[in-house]
Design a protein around this motif. Structure first.
Motif, PDB file in Angstrom:
ATOM      1  N   GLU A  10      45.198  46.337  53.129  1.00  0.00           N
ATOM      2  CA  GLU A  10      43.889  45.805  52.771  1.00  0.00           C
ATOM      3  C   GLU A  10      44.098  44.763  51.673  1.00  0.00           C
ATOM      4  N   TYR A  11      43.532  43.587  51.881  1.00  0.00           N
ATOM      5  CA  TYR A  11      43.768  42.466  50.970  1.00  0.00           C
ATOM      6  C   TYR A  11      42.446  41.775  50.618  1.00  0.00           C
ATOM      7  N   CYS A  12      42.432  41.108  49.497  1.00  0.00           N
ATOM      8  CA  CYS A  12      41.233  40.428  49.016  1.00  0.00           C
ATOM      9  C   CYS A  12      41.125  39.025  49.628  1.00  0.00           C
ATOM     10  N   THR A  13      40.014  38.798  50.343  1.00  0.00           N
ATOM     11  CA  THR A  13      39.782  37.476  50.924  1.00  0.00           C
ATOM     12  C   THR A  13      39.363  36.472  49.846  1.00  0.00           C
ATOM     13  N   GLN A  14      38.652  36.949  48.819  1.00  0.00           N
ATOM     14  CA  GLN A  14      38.219  36.068  47.734  1.00  0.00           C
ATOM     15  C   GLN A  14      39.422  35.502  46.977  1.00  0.00           C
ATOM     16  N   GLY A  47      39.600  41.834  44.557  1.00  0.00           N
ATOM     17  CA  GLY A  47      40.975  41.932  44.073  1.00  0.00           C
ATOM     18  C   GLY A  47      41.786  43.048  44.696  1.00  0.00           C
ATOM     19  N   VAL A  48      41.331  43.570  45.820  1.00  0.00           N
ATOM     20  CA  VAL A  48      42.031  44.686  46.455  1.00  0.00           C
ATOM     21  C   VAL A  48      43.327  44.212  47.127  1.00  0.00           C
ATOM     22  N   PHE A  49      44.379  45.001  46.968  1.00  0.00           N
ATOM     23  CA  PHE A  49      45.618  44.857  47.742  1.00  0.00           C
ATOM     24  C   PHE A  49      46.219  46.251  47.802  1.00  0.00           C
ATOM     25  N   VAL A  50      45.933  46.945  48.904  1.00  0.00           N
ATOM     26  CA  VAL A  50      46.299  48.352  49.051  1.00  0.00           C
ATOM     27  C   VAL A  50      47.063  48.526  50.360  1.00  0.00           C
TER      28      VAL A  50
END
Length: 98
Positions: A10-14, A47-50
């Protein structure tokens, strides 16, 4: 019946982290092509990177920073193919012989 082995990044597109997520996905698919049944990229925000293996969080950027591919490979291996050697990626952090 065998368990399905799934990895999700899971990654942040922003933050425009798709290239980083796709690169890590490529590294994992190349290393675990015979062990993984599925690898998905999940767009997120904030800011997600999981990285998850079978729904278990194995890496969270908020807690651990951005992962080195070898660290994620070890974590994935430990869950999907614990008996498998990763070659040079398996070297202990202190440089001692394995």
């Amino acid at each position: 019946m065998t368990d399905v082995q799934r990895v999700q990044i899971e990654y942040c597109t922003q933050c425009r982290w798709l290239p980083r997520a796709a690169w890590l996905a490529q590294e994992l698919l190349t290393t675990f092509e015979a062990e993984l049944d599925e690898l998905s990229l999940k767009p997120g925000t904030g800011g997600v990177f999981v990285v998850r293996v079978n729904d278990e969080v194995v890496w969270d950027r908020r807690e651990q920073g951005f992962p080195e591919p070898t660290a994620v490979k070890r974590l994935v291996r430990d869950r999907v193919a614990p008996e498998r050697s990763l070659g040079h990626s398996d070297r202990p952090a202190d440089g001692a012989a394995h």
